[in-house]
Write a protein that holds these residues in place. Structure first.
Motif, short mmCIF file in Angstrom:
data_model
loop_
_atom_site.label_atom_id
_atom_site.label_comp_id
_atom_site.label_asym_id
_atom_site.label_seq_id
_atom_site.Cartn_x
_atom_site.Cartn_y
_atom_site.Cartn_z
N THR A 248 0.83 -1.21 0.00
CA THR A 248 0.00 0.00 0.00
C THR A 248 0.86 1.25 0.00
OG1 THR A 248 -1.73 -1.16 1.20
CG2 THR A 248 -1.83 1.24 1.20
N LEU A 249 1.90 1.24 0.85
CA LEU A 249 2.80 2.38 0.92
C LEU A 249 3.56 2.55 -0.39
CD1 LEU A 249 4.22 1.95 4.53
CD2 LEU A 249 2.67 3.74 3.74
N LEU A 250 3.95 1.42 -0.98
CA LEU A 250 4.69 1.47 -2.24
C LEU A 250 3.84 2.08 -3.35
CD1 LEU A 250 7.25 0.74 -3.82
CD2 LEU A 250 6.24 -1.51 -4.26
N ILE A 251 2.57 1.63 -3.39
CA ILE A 251 1.65 2.19 -4.40
C ILE A 251 1.46 3.68 -4.17
CG2 ILE A 251 -0.75 2.18 -5.20
CD1 ILE A 251 -0.73 -0.87 -4.61
N SER A 252 1.29 4.09 -2.90
CA SER A 252 1.08 5.51 -2.58
C SER A 252 2.28 6.34 -3.01
CB SER A 252 0.82 5.68 -1.09
OG SER A 252 -0.34 5.00 -0.71
N VAL A 253 3.50 5.82 -2.72
CA VAL A 253 4.71 6.53 -3.09
C VAL A 253 4.83 6.65 -4.60
CG1 VAL A 253 7.23 6.40 -3.06
CG2 VAL A 253 5.96 5.95 -0.98
N THR A 254 4.51 5.53 -5.28
CA THR A 254 4.59 5.54 -6.75
C THR A 254 3.64 6.58 -7.33
OG1 THR A 254 5.16 3.21 -6.75
CG2 THR A 254 4.39 4.13 -8.83
N GLN A 255 2.40 6.63 -6.79
CA GLN A 255 1.44 7.61 -7.28
C GLN A 255 1.91 9.03 -6.99
OE1 GLN A 255 -2.09 6.22 -5.27
NE2 GLN A 255 -2.74 4.98 -7.02
N ALA A 256 2.49 9.24 -5.80
CA ALA A 256 2.97 10.58 -5.45
C ALA A 256 4.09 11.01 -6.38
CB ALA A 256 3.44 10.59 -4.00
N GLN A 257 4.95 10.04 -6.76
CA GLN A 257 6.06 10.38 -7.64
C GLN A 257 5.56 10.80 -9.03
OE1 GLN A 257 8.38 6.79 -7.42
NE2 GLN A 257 9.65 7.53 -5.73
N GLN A 258 4.38 10.29 -9.41
CA GLN A 258 3.83 10.62 -10.72
C GLN A 258 3.19 12.01 -10.74
OE1 GLN A 258 1.17 7.35 -11.36
NE2 GLN A 258 2.77 6.00 -12.14
N LEU A 259 2.84 12.53 -9.59
CA LEU A 259 2.22 13.84 -9.53
C LEU A 259 3.25 14.93 -9.81
CD1 LEU A 259 -0.06 13.51 -6.38
CD2 LEU A 259 -0.78 13.49 -8.77
N PRO A 260 2.84 16.01 -10.46
CA PRO A 260 3.76 17.12 -10.73
C PRO A 260 4.27 17.74 -9.43
CG PRO A 260 1.74 17.34 -12.01
CD PRO A 260 1.51 16.23 -11.04
N VAL A 261 5.46 18.27 -9.46
CA VAL A 261 6.04 18.97 -8.32
C VAL A 261 5.98 20.47 -8.59
CG1 VAL A 261 8.11 19.32 -6.93
CG2 VAL A 261 7.56 17.04 -7.79
#
Length: 542
Positions: free
Chosen positions: A10-23
């Motif tokens: 779950t944490l891995l998926i959350s991190v992956t999704q966060a990395q895909q979001l623009p900064v």
């Protein structure tokens, strides 16, 4: 151990999704303060404080930046120009009231609805700036009532009589009020104010009040912060960042009268790296809108709006909650919209364009949307937008003439758009998808959606559309889904109330339609084909 493994995934998926979001990068400001009262500003509602405010902004800029303070009080001003490294901060209890004298607003060359045009200067204006902010908890009022036309059908009879008796001018049909004769004259012109139409400052002066300004216009800027402030009563669009990067809009309130012409909340045009969060919009046109230029001028500019996050926002009224178009000729991509409420808007999720625009809208990701009391469609893709009130298409208006045109750079595209986890309590139409014969709406997925509406889903000139785990509770006893020239469509686990026909299929272009896990017994007839169509077009399976 099993619990730890699930938590890790779950944490891995959350991190992956966060990395895909623009900064998105934020501006920073020196703590030095510049109070406008030190420059002669008076909170008496009579003194025009334009020079005092601009002196404070200039001084702040020249000294390396800081915070220009608008203290508690009522501050009347003309249009002001922002400068780099300045945070215009409105204290609690402050009202920054822009002048209702249109002579205070000079004509300038700018951009309007995606075209180079001459318009009146915006109340708050900035071009080519970096590190700027408008923050605090005060109110900014754009005096929009002295600029906007008003339609008779949007007022009660006593309200209309009072408006007409106050002055102004009526059009020939006596159904639209204009504040000045020059505003009325502009309404009769072809592309008023547009430079390509031959407008210069002399010609524009003859229709000045028609050339209403957007309230906050920030062009070619970097690192912008709009936070906490209430922006209200704009002459035209309220917030308009154009060709800018790294924009943060946080905890703002945008308010316009529900009948305000062009009273959009925020129009993000040809911008990159944008965050709009925890803000509310109650306006007269589109709430949160993505744009990128119009027609040939927009394609020549060629700057899409991309890398955008919209989250935690509420739109209480407007033509659309979250909107893309119709001026999207530079394209739009990599846009993430989630955890938003659209309550009482005409359309919920609205994608609009038309032939001649060009541009590609793609890689749009929308989830966790709540809606109620939607006047038209909860979810809409329409490639026949005609700049009309969106409710007219659901009120019996004539349908467009459907014809095949050659595909050119002026042909718009909607593709690769993904919508999931949506609940809508009340709409006229659940889902409306209408592409062009030469360029279908394609690559659309909708999953985990529940909509209660008068009518179900219409899918016209669409391709590669996948519907999964969708509930369509409609009051239309004739049909739930209407397909016309639909190709490669999948309907997987669609729930619906008892009806005569689940799906009607028309058009010689219809083919490869799959119905999966759909209870055929809920309808008297599962599929009704237009005469001449093969029964092999639709395949059913569990």
């Amino acid at each position: 151990m099993k619990y730890i493994t699930i938590l890790f995934l779950t944490l891995l998926i959350s991190v992956t999704q966060a990395q895909q979001l623009p900064v998105v990068e934020y501006p920073s400001f020196k703590p030095d303060t510049f109070n406008i009262t030190s420059y002669g500003a008076k909170a008496d509602g009579i003194t025009l404080n334009t020079k005092a405010i601009e002196k404070a902004i200039d001084d702040c800029n020249k000294k390396g930046g800081g915070v220009v303070v608008i203290p508690k009080g009522f501050w009347l001003t003309g249009p002001i120009t922002m400068k780099s490294n300045v945070n215009l901060h409105l204290k609690s209890g402050s009202v920054l009231q822009f002048s209702s004298n249109t002579d205070d607003y000079q004509l300038i060359k700018t951009n309007w609805e995606g075209l180079d045009a001459i318009r009146c200067q915006s109340p708050i204006y900035g071009d080519g700036l970096e590190n700027i902010g408008i923050t605090g908890s005060g109110i900014i009022d754009g005096a929009g009532q002295v600029w906007r036309p008003v339609k008779k059908n949007k007022l009660t009879p006593p309200e209309w009589e009072a408006l007409v008796s106050s002055g102004g001018f009526l059009n020939e049909k006596k159904d639209t009020w204009y504040p000045t004769e020059r505003a009325l004259k502009g309404s009769k012109e072809k592309r008023p104010g547009v430079i390509a139409e031959g407008y210069d400052f002399v010609k524009a002066e003859t229709i000045k009040e028609f050339l209403r300004p957007n309230m906050v216009s920030l062009i070619h800027c970097k690192k912008i912060l709009l936070e906490g402030v209430t922006f209200q009563n704009s002459p035209a669009w309220c917030l308009h960042p154009l060709l800018s990067q790294h924009l943060t809009v946080r905890n703002v309130t945008v308010r316009n009268p529900w009948n305000a012409q062009n009273g959009d909340g925020i129009d993000v045009e040809s911008c990159r790296y944008v965050l709009i969060e925890n803000s509310s919009f109650d306006v007269g046109d589109d709430g949160i809108c993505i744009k990128s230029g119009r027609d040939e001028e927009g394609r020549k500019r060629g700057v899409p709006t991309e890398d955008v996050i919209v989250r935690g926002c509420t739109v209480f009224h407007g033509h659309g909650g979250f909107v893309v178009g119709s001026e999207m000729s530079g394209g739009a991509r990599n846009i993430h919209v989630y955890d938003c409420n659209f309550l009482g808007t005409d359309i919920g999720l609205r994608f609009k364009t038309t032939r001649g625009r060009g541009g590609i809208v793609e890689k749009i990701y929308i989830n966790n949307i709540r809606m109620n009391n939607i006047g038209g469609a909860a979810i809409l893709f329409d490639m026949y937008y005609m700049a009309k009130d969106p409710l007219t298409m659901f009120g019996g208006a004539d349908k467009p003439v459907i014809g095949y045109f050659p595909v050119t750079e002026a042909t718009p595209q909607f593709k690769d758009i993904h919508i999931k986890d949506v609940v809508c309590k009340g709409a006229e139409t659940a889902i409306f998808v209408r592409g062009l014969p030469e360029m279908n709406v394609k690559g659309i997925t909708m999953e985990n959606i529940s909509i209660e509406s008068q009518k179900g889903m219409q899918c016209i000139e669409c391709e590669d559309v996948k519907i999964k785990n969708v509930t369509l509770h409609t009051n239309d006893n004739a049909k739930v889904v209407e397909v016309s020239n639909g190709k490669n469509l999948t309907f997987d686990k669609v729930s619906y109330k008892p009806t005569s026909v689940f799906m009607t299929v028309a058009g010689a272009g219809s083919k490869e339609i799959q119905l999966i896990n759909i209870n055929a017994s809920t309808a008297n007839k599962q599929v009704l084909l237009e005469e001449g169509l093969s029964d092999k077009i639709v395949k059913t399976k569990k």
